[in-house]
Structure formats: structure tokens, C-alpha cells
Design an enzyme around this catalytic site. Structure first.
Site, PDB file in Angstrom:
ATOM      1  N   ARG A 117       0.815  -1.222   0.000  1.00 10.71           N
ATOM      2  CA  ARG A 117       0.000   0.000   0.000  1.00 10.71           C
ATOM      3  C   ARG A 117       0.845   1.267   0.000  1.00 10.71           C
ATOM      4  O   ARG A 117       0.384   2.310  -0.458  1.00 10.71           O
ATOM      5  CB  ARG A 117      -0.926  -0.002   1.221  1.00 10.71           C
ATOM      6  CG  ARG A 117      -2.030  -1.034   1.151  1.00 10.71           C
ATOM      7  CD  ARG A 117      -2.695  -1.174   2.486  1.00 10.71           C
ATOM      8  NE  ARG A 117      -1.689  -1.442   3.524  1.00 10.71           N
ATOM      9  CZ  ARG A 117      -1.934  -1.539   4.818  1.00 10.71           C
ATOM     10  NH1 ARG A 117      -3.160  -1.390   5.268  1.00 10.71           N
ATOM     11  NH2 ARG A 117      -0.966  -1.785   5.681  1.00 10.71           N
ATOM     12  N   LYS A 123       4.305 -18.938   5.995  1.00 13.85           N
ATOM     13  CA  LYS A 123       3.729 -19.413   7.242  1.00 13.85           C
ATOM     14  C   LYS A 123       3.284 -18.205   8.071  1.00 13.85           C
ATOM     15  O   LYS A 123       3.818 -17.126   7.848  1.00 13.85           O
ATOM     16  CB  LYS A 123       4.730 -20.275   8.002  1.00 13.85           C
ATOM     17  CG  LYS A 123       5.780 -19.487   8.783  1.00 13.85           C
ATOM     18  CD  LYS A 123       6.518 -20.356   9.756  1.00 13.85           C
ATOM     19  CE  LYS A 123       7.102 -19.511  10.858  1.00 13.85           C
ATOM     20  NZ  LYS A 123       7.943 -20.166  11.799  1.00 13.85           N
ATOM     21  N   HIS A 132      10.788 -22.721   5.064  1.00 14.27           N
ATOM     22  CA  HIS A 132      12.151 -22.474   4.590  1.00 14.27           C
ATOM     23  C   HIS A 132      13.142 -23.523   5.112  1.00 14.27           C
ATOM     24  O   HIS A 132      14.227 -23.678   4.564  1.00 14.27           O
ATOM     25  CB  HIS A 132      12.605 -21.049   4.908  1.00 14.27           C
ATOM     26  CG  HIS A 132      12.852 -20.795   6.353  1.00 14.27           C
ATOM     27  ND1 HIS A 132      11.866 -20.394   7.204  1.00 14.27           N
ATOM     28  CD2 HIS A 132      13.976 -20.880   7.092  1.00 14.27           C
ATOM     29  CE1 HIS A 132      12.367 -20.260   8.404  1.00 14.27           C
ATOM     30  NE2 HIS A 132      13.644 -20.540   8.375  1.00 14.27           N
ATOM     31  N   LYS A 151      16.901 -25.704   3.210  1.00 19.05           N
ATOM     32  CA  LYS A 151      18.278 -25.707   3.718  1.00 19.05           C
ATOM     33  C   LYS A 151      19.064 -26.847   3.071  1.00 19.05           C
ATOM     34  O   LYS A 151      18.557 -27.947   2.893  1.00 19.05           O
ATOM     35  CB  LYS A 151      18.286 -25.880   5.245  1.00 19.05           C
ATOM     36  CG  LYS A 151      17.829 -24.635   5.993  1.00 19.05           C
ATOM     37  CD  LYS A 151      17.884 -24.871   7.474  1.00 19.05           C
ATOM     38  CE  LYS A 151      17.326 -23.693   8.251  1.00 19.05           C
ATOM     39  NZ  LYS A 151      18.180 -22.510   8.184  1.00 19.05           N
ATOM     40  N   GLU A 180      17.235 -21.471  19.716  1.00 14.47           N
ATOM     41  CA  GLU A 180      17.564 -20.093  19.336  1.00 14.47           C
ATOM     42  C   GLU A 180      18.005 -19.339  20.582  1.00 14.47           C
ATOM     43  O   GLU A 180      17.498 -19.604  21.679  1.00 14.47           O
ATOM     44  CB  GLU A 180      16.340 -19.406  18.743  1.00 14.47           C
ATOM     45  CG  GLU A 180      15.816 -20.057  17.484  1.00 14.47           C
ATOM     46  CD  GLU A 180      14.542 -19.351  16.996  1.00 14.47           C
ATOM     47  OE1 GLU A 180      14.654 -18.540  16.083  1.00 14.47           O
ATOM     48  OE2 GLU A 180      13.469 -19.631  17.554  1.00 14.47           O
ATOM     49  N   ASP A 239       4.454 -22.147  16.144  1.00 12.37           N
ATOM     50  CA  ASP A 239       5.455 -21.428  15.354  1.00 12.37           C
ATOM     51  C   ASP A 239       6.534 -22.364  14.796  1.00 12.37           C
ATOM     52  O   ASP A 239       7.048 -22.131  13.708  1.00 12.37           O
ATOM     53  CB  ASP A 239       6.113 -20.347  16.228  1.00 12.37           C
ATOM     54  CG  ASP A 239       7.045 -19.454  15.436  1.00 12.37           C
ATOM     55  OD1 ASP A 239       6.598 -18.925  14.395  1.00 12.37           O
ATOM     56  OD2 ASP A 239       8.224 -19.307  15.826  1.00 12.37           O
ATOM     57  N   HIS A 276       8.145 -26.635  11.038  1.00  7.68           N
ATOM     58  CA  HIS A 276       9.556 -26.963  10.781  1.00  7.68           C
ATOM     59  C   HIS A 276       9.971 -28.300  11.410  1.00  7.68           C
ATOM     60  O   HIS A 276      10.583 -29.149  10.757  1.00  7.68           O
ATOM     61  CB  HIS A 276      10.476 -25.875  11.342  1.00  7.68           C
ATOM     62  CG  HIS A 276      10.172 -24.500  10.845  1.00  7.68           C
ATOM     63  ND1 HIS A 276       9.904 -24.230   9.529  1.00  7.68           N
ATOM     64  CD2 HIS A 276      10.095 -23.319  11.490  1.00  7.68           C
ATOM     65  CE1 HIS A 276       9.675 -22.937   9.389  1.00  7.68           C
ATOM     66  NE2 HIS A 276       9.774 -22.366  10.569  1.00  7.68           N
ATOM     67  N   LYS A 316      13.203 -20.583  22.487  1.00  8.70           N
ATOM     68  CA  LYS A 316      13.893 -19.298  22.335  1.00  8.70           C
ATOM     69  C   LYS A 316      14.660 -18.990  23.616  1.00  8.70           C
ATOM     70  O   LYS A 316      14.360 -19.543  24.669  1.00  8.70           O
ATOM     71  CB  LYS A 316      12.870 -18.201  22.073  1.00  8.70           C
ATOM     72  CG  LYS A 316      12.203 -18.358  20.722  1.00  8.70           C
ATOM     73  CD  LYS A 316      11.430 -17.130  20.330  1.00  8.70           C
ATOM     74  CE  LYS A 316      10.897 -17.252  18.926  1.00  8.70           C
ATOM     75  NZ  LYS A 316      11.940 -17.156  17.885  1.00  8.70           N
TER      76      LYS A 316
HETATM   77  P1  NAP Z   1       5.434  -7.003   7.704  1.00 11.79           P
HETATM   78  O1  NAP Z   1       6.815  -6.520   7.951  1.00 11.79           O
HETATM   79  O2  NAP Z   1       4.324  -6.518   8.576  1.00 11.79           O
HETATM   80  O3  NAP Z   1       5.084  -6.640   6.193  1.00 11.79           O
HETATM   81  C1  NAP Z   1       3.794  -6.763   5.661  1.00 11.79           C
HETATM   82  C2  NAP Z   1       3.801  -6.287   4.237  1.00 11.79           C
HETATM   83  O4  NAP Z   1       2.474  -6.373   3.729  1.00 11.79           O
HETATM   84  C3  NAP Z   1       4.229  -4.845   4.060  1.00 11.79           C
HETATM   85  O5  NAP Z   1       4.950  -4.721   2.861  1.00 11.79           O
HETATM   86  C4  NAP Z   1       2.896  -4.110   3.957  1.00 11.79           C
HETATM   87  O6  NAP Z   1       3.116  -2.899   3.299  1.00 11.79           O
HETATM   88  C5  NAP Z   1       2.088  -5.117   3.161  1.00 11.79           C
HETATM   89  N1  NAP Z   1       0.653  -4.990   3.331  1.00 11.79           N
HETATM   90  C6  NAP Z   1      -0.065  -4.917   4.482  1.00 11.79           C
HETATM   91  N2  NAP Z   1      -1.383  -4.784   4.226  1.00 11.79           N
HETATM   92  C7  NAP Z   1      -1.511  -4.767   2.874  1.00 11.79           C
HETATM   93  C8  NAP Z   1      -2.616  -4.642   1.992  1.00 11.79           C
HETATM   94  N3  NAP Z   1      -3.856  -4.505   2.435  1.00 11.79           N
HETATM   95  N4  NAP Z   1      -2.379  -4.679   0.670  1.00 11.79           N
HETATM   96  C9  NAP Z   1      -1.109  -4.822   0.185  1.00 11.79           C
HETATM   97  N5  NAP Z   1      -0.038  -4.936   0.973  1.00 11.79           N
HETATM   98  C10 NAP Z   1      -0.226  -4.905   2.303  1.00 11.79           C
HETATM   99  O7  NAP Z   1       5.348  -8.590   7.724  1.00 11.79           O
HETATM  100  P2  NAP Z   1       6.530  -9.632   7.427  1.00 11.79           P
HETATM  101  O8  NAP Z   1       7.281  -9.848   8.687  1.00 11.79           O
HETATM  102  O9  NAP Z   1       7.276  -9.205   6.223  1.00 11.79           O
HETATM  103  O10 NAP Z   1       5.718 -10.963   7.159  1.00 11.79           O
HETATM  104  C11 NAP Z   1       5.057 -11.225   5.929  1.00 11.79           C
HETATM  105  C12 NAP Z   1       4.541 -12.668   5.961  1.00 11.79           C
HETATM  106  O11 NAP Z   1       5.626 -13.553   6.102  1.00 11.79           O
HETATM  107  C13 NAP Z   1       3.609 -12.969   7.126  1.00 11.79           C
HETATM  108  O12 NAP Z   1       2.673 -13.945   6.727  1.00 11.79           O
HETATM  109  C14 NAP Z   1       4.534 -13.592   8.165  1.00 11.79           C
HETATM  110  O13 NAP Z   1       3.861 -14.446   9.058  1.00 11.79           O
HETATM  111  C15 NAP Z   1       5.468 -14.371   7.257  1.00 11.79           C
HETATM  112  N6  NAP Z   1       6.785 -14.644   7.830  1.00 11.79           N
HETATM  113  C16 NAP Z   1       7.592 -13.620   8.206  1.00 11.79           C
HETATM  114  C17 NAP Z   1       8.851 -13.904   8.728  1.00 11.79           C
HETATM  115  C18 NAP Z   1       9.799 -12.814   9.108  1.00 11.79           C
HETATM  116  O14 NAP Z   1      10.903 -13.153   9.521  1.00 11.79           O
HETATM  117  N7  NAP Z   1       9.445 -11.569   9.001  1.00 11.79           N
HETATM  118  C19 NAP Z   1       9.270 -15.241   8.866  1.00 11.79           C
HETATM  119  C20 NAP Z   1       8.417 -16.249   8.450  1.00 11.79           C
HETATM  120  C21 NAP Z   1       7.176 -15.940   7.933  1.00 11.79           C
HETATM  121  P3  NAP Z   1       2.091  -1.662   3.395  1.00 11.79           P
HETATM  122  O15 NAP Z   1       1.822  -1.441   4.843  1.00 11.79           O
HETATM  123  O16 NAP Z   1       2.814  -0.577   2.715  1.00 11.79           O
HETATM  124  O17 NAP Z   1       0.867  -2.080   2.659  1.00 11.79           O
END
Ligand code: NAP
Length: 481
Positions: free
Chosen positions: A51, A146, A176, A180, A214, A233, A238, A329
Site C-alpha cells: 500500500r 507461514k 524455509h 536448507k 535459538e 510457530d 519446521h 527461544k
Molecule cells: P510485515 O513486515 O508486517 O510486512 C507486511 C507487508 O504487507 C508490508 O509490505 C505491507 O506494506 C504489506 N501490506 C499490508 N497490508 C496490505 C494490503 N492490504 N495490501 C497490500 N499490501 C499490504 O510482515 P513480514 O514480517 O514481512 O511478514 C510477511 C509474511 O511472512 C507474514 O505472513 C509472516 O507471518 C510471514 N513470515 C515472516 C517472517 C519474518 O521473519 N518476518 C518469517 C516467516 C514468515 P504496506 O503497509 O505498505 O501495505
């Protein structure tokens, strides 16, 4: 030895959530590295979508910053070339904004992959949007992150929702851990060597243990983690996947459904876990770090930051062999490893003074990937036959040299999506079977009002987890203080 890069077709990878944490830390660096390895052929592109209102140039600057932080780009001559392959569209998954712009950017004839790097509540909206705006065809792929569901019911609902818009062969549920190098090596070691497979059963193996430890706490993910806990989690996905790979029957072929059929059989053969075979823990404040309850901002939290359990697989191969699984953790070390502990030799010709010895195969996933086999030899020197166990060590970095710098899991998995290879991705029935095993355990805690035991940060977890294994006359490996 140079890692081989398999040629892939020209592609457009659209990353919904292209400005998020996962994109910055994993997806963008992974694709950058694949670009450097020559795996973004022709005019293949990454299109970020979120967004946040920004143009292409602003997104390029955003990605440059992310790569400077999370990929080694110092002095890179390739960075500008990669940035040139980026585009961005301001798009709301829940509305009409941006979809037409995205449609205009797509180039016909290229492989189309759509990475849902957003919260799971948006998966359905994105799948629907892709269809409504004619962005996908029957060759397009979607990648979902996930957590895949919060329990069986929500996972089923999500599967049904995605199935309204995409065939199962188009859905790539990412775990992921499966990307590995060593996890895949697990299959190579088991099914590529004559040495191990004949011994890979309850007749020769005493027990198997899997530890994913971790040192970090829940960090900025407190709200998510308070709802998930270590069971949802880590264990349900995993750990379960590692268990499947170590325990499954040899698949007929290294092909997606052959492998996934065998993994599914393992999950379905898991016995329910007795409550006294589970130990949950929560880290307390120590050594200058906050407690789990402070981290998740809930002074009465009953969520576990640590779980250890003992389970059994009821089939011919594994009847009677316990599997001990442990993850948490704020533990003493960051270490993920699987240890296969073989039984003692049936009779020692060296007499009781030689002691008891057995073989152990340790597959280390992180921090350093490698495989060690402990073998028993004679202690050098005069003075009779004394036995010691020494490791036959195969650190991949040492054995294969600097060129063994293998691709990160995300690099491999993203390229597998482009190649259309689902072997390392979870199928709908696998995910549901894992939840079907997990749900009653969690429901049991809730019904009993179970509260995790406290443990000091940077230790091996609650004492109960040690005792659970020691009561069986065994000991944990894997977390060294
Ligand atoms: P995040 O940092 O909160 O990022 C969310 C992303 O989604 C942002 O780019 C946000 O940008 C976008 N977004 C939110 N609402 C939206 C909408 N209505 N339309 C379009 N885009 C939208 O989350 P994240 O940590 O990257 O995680 C993303 C996914 O990966 C989740 O399912 C999470 O569970 C999974 N995951 C994350 C990690 C990790 O290490 N971070 C690890 C494993 C899995 P805007 O606000 O600009 O729209």
C-alpha cells in the site's frame, strides 16, 4: 567445486508485501544473489507491491538500503543491474487500488509467480484479486508464507479459499527449513548411500532427537508469538517436516508427490502424545534481557517459548523407537541439529572396562551445516584396549571448500517456484495432517489450564525437559552451554 545454477525461464516475480520485513531480510537478498548467479535470465523482474505510496525509483532506493543491510553488496558491480530489474506498484490487497496498474506491468509469455509476503488474513483477498484482474493463468504460481492456519479448521478454510482460485499444483506453501542444504542432504545421505538405510529402523536405532534452539527472544513479534507459541510457530511445521524427512520410507522417485506422499504417511502414523511426554517452558528475565511475559506484554501469558516432547511413529520401521523433539527461544546456543543414536553393539568382546559405546550420526543444520558420525576406536597408546568415540567429521565448508557457499534456503525455494518444482513445499493434506496431530495437544493444555514452567534465559530450558529424557536413561544432545 562450483554450485551449479540450473537455467530457468524468463519470469516476473510479484512480491505482495514487497516493503515488509521478510522481503527486506530474505526475499530481496535471495533474488539479488540469484541475479548475481545468472538466474534472472532475459528481462526477468521483481515487482514489489504494497500500500505504501512510492514510485519505481523510491522502491529501488528502498531495496538498495535493504541489500546494504542484509546482503553483502560492498563493491558489487552487479547491484545496479539488479536494481534495474525492479519495479513497484502501489496496491491494496483489500480494494481495487493498483490492480489495473499491476496488470499493465505484466509481460505475456513469462513465468508468473506471486509471492504472498503479507499476513495470512490477506491470502484469500490476493488469490481472489489475481483472478478478478486476470493476472494469473493456469501456469501461474502463488507462494504462501507461514503461518498456514492457526489450527486445523483455519488451515482447512485457507486451503479451501486458495483452491477456489488455484489448483494445488500452483500453490507453493513455503517452509524455509526444507530449502536448507543440509535438510536436503538428509535425503542424499539416507537414500544415496547403501551404508545407512539398512540400519535405519528400530532394530538398530535407539532413538532420534531433533533440537532447534535459538538464543533470540520473540523480538518485535510479541503479539504474533503470544498467539502462536513454540508449538504452532516451530513444532507444527519446521520440526514436523524434519521428523518426516528423517523417518519417511524411501520415495519411489525424488518427485513432488512421491516425496510428499511419504511425508504424509509419517504424520498420519504419529501416535497422540501423552501429556506427561510434553514439557513447556517460558524464559524469565535474566542476563539483562526481558522475560517472555514482558516481551509479549502479558503478565499472565500461558504461551510457551519452549517445548520438548517425546513421540512415537506407529509403523513397522519405527515401532518402539522414541523421537525426542525440542525447540525454544532464549536458549544457551543457536543450534539446529538432528541426532540419530544407534543402539549399543549387542556384545562387547573388550570386557566391561572398555565401557559402553555406540554410534551417533549428527546432522547439523545451523549455525554450520555438516554431518558427523561418531565411531568407536581404540584410544591410542599402550596399556591395553581402551575405547573412545571420535567424530568422522564432514563439515561441508571444509569438505567442499569456499565454493560450497551454498544458496540460502530462500534462494533455492524461489528458484524452485520459478522452475515449477514443488518437492520442497508442503501439500494441503500434509499441512492439515500436521494440524490434526497438533490440535488435541493444544486443546489439552487449554482444558487443563496448563502453565509453562519458567526457565532462565540462555540455559537449556526447563528442568522437566532434561528429566523427561533422563527418565528413559538418555540425554539430550545439541545445546552446549
Ligand atoms: P510485515 O513486515 O508486517 O510486512 C507486511 C507487508 O504487507 C508490508 O509490505 C505491507 O506494506 C504489506 N501490506 C499490508 N497490508 C496490505 C494490503 N492490504 N495490501 C497490500 N499490501 C499490504 O510482515 P513480514 O514480517 O514481512 O511478514 C510477511 C509474511 O511472512 C507474514 O505472513 C509472516 O507471518 C510471514 N513470515 C515472516 C517472517 C519474518 O521473519 N518476518 C518469517 C516467516 C514468515 P504496506 O503497509 O505498505 O501495505
Amino acid at each position: 567445486m562450483t554450485p551449479r545454477s540450473v537455467p530457468v525461464d524468463e519470469f516476473d516475480l510479484v512480491v505482495f508485501g514487497g516493503t515488509g520485513d521478510l522481503s527486506r531480510r530474505k526475499i530481496l537478498p535471495a533474488l539479488y544473489k540469484r541475479f548475481c548467479a545468472g538466474q534472472m535470465p532475459g528481462q526477468s523482474r521483481l515487482i514489489g507491491a504494497a500500500r505504501s505510496d512510492m514510485g519505481r525509483a523510491a522502491y529501488q532506493a528502498f531495496v538498495r538500503e535493504a541489500l546494504e543491510e542484509f546482503a553483502n553488496v560492498d563493491g558489487s558491480t552487479q547491484l545496479d543491474g539488479f536494481l534495474d530489474r525492479l519495479d513497484y506498484v502501489t496496491l491494496d490487497a483489500r480494494g481495487d487500488t493498483g490492480w489495473a496498474d499491476l496488470a499493465k506491468k505484466m509481460v505475456p509469455g513469462r513465468v508468473r509467480a506471486f509471492y504472498f509476503s503479507v499476513g495470512p488474513s490477506l491470502f484469500g483477498d490476493l488469490a481472489q484479486g489475481l483472478q478478478k484482474w486476470n493476472l494469473s493463468d493456469d501456469q501461474s504460481r502463488i507462494v504462501v508464507e507461514k503461518p498456514f492456519g492457526h489450527d486445523l479448521e483455519t488451515a482447512r478454510a485457507l486451503n479451501r479459499e486458495l483452491a477456489c482460485h488455484f489448483d494445488e499444483r500452483q500453490i507453493y506453501r513455503i517452509d524455509h527449513y526444507l530449502g536448507k542444504e543440509t535438510v536436503q542432504n538428509l535425503m542424499a545421505v539416507r537414500f544415496g548411500n547403501m551404508l545407512f538405510e539398512p540400519l535405519w529402523n528400530s532394530q538398530y536405532i535407539d532413538h532420534i532427537q531433533i533440537t532447534v534452539a535459538e538464543t533470540v527472544g520473540v523480538g518485535g513479534r510479541g503479539a504474533y508469538y503470544e498467539r502462536a507459541g513454540a508449538m504452532r510457530d516451530m513444532m507444527q511445521n519446521h520440526m514436523m517436516q524434519l521428523l518426516c524427512l528423517i523417518a519417511m520410507e524411501p520415495p519411489a522417485k525424488f518427485e513432488p508427490d512421491s516425496v510428499r506422499d511419504e511425508k504424509l504417511k509419517v504424520i498420519r502414523a504419529l501416535d497422540p502424545v501423552e501429556p506427561h511426554h510434553i514439557q513447556r517452558g517460558q524464559y524469565t528475565a535474566s542476563d539483562g534481557v526481558l522475560s517472555f511475559r514482558e516481551d509479549v506484554e502479558n503478565a499472565r501469558s500461558k504461551t510457551e517459548s519452549f517445548i520438548a516432547l517425546k513421540c512415537h511413529i506407529s509403523n513397522w520401521r519405527w515401532a518402539g523407537t522414541p523421537f525426542y523433539l525440542r525447540t525454544g527461544k532464549r536458549l544457551a546456543t543457536r543450534s539446529s541439529e538432528i541426532t540419530v543414536v544407534f543402539k549399543d553393539a549387542p556384545h562387547s568382546i573388550f570386557g566391561p572396562e572398555a565401557g559402553r559405546h555406540n554410534n551417533e550420526l549428527t546432522i547439523q543444520l545451523q549455525p554450520d551445516e555438516g554431518i558427523t558420525l561418531d565411531v568407536t576406536i581404540k584410544e591410542p597408546g599402550p596399556g591395553g584396549m581402551r575405547l573412545i568415540d571420535v567424530p568422522l567429521d564432514m563439515s561441508f565448508a571444509e569438505a567442499l571448500g569456499p565454493e560450497a557457499d551454498s544458496p540460502d534456503a530462500y534462494e533455492r525455494l524461489i528458484i524452485d517456484v520459478i522452475r515449477g518444482n514443488q518437492t520442497l513445499f508442503m501439500r494441503n493434506d500434509e499441512v492439515e495432517a500436521a494440524w490434526a496431530w497438533t490440535d488435541p495437544i493444544i486443546q489439552g493444555w487449554e482444558a487443563r489450564g496448563d502453565v509453562p514452567k519458567p526457565y532462565d534465559a540462555f540455559t537449556t530450558g526447563p528442568d522437566g525437559a532434561l528429566q523427561m529424557v533422563r527418565r528413559d536413561g538418555r540425554d539430550w544432545r545439541g545445546i552446549r552451554r
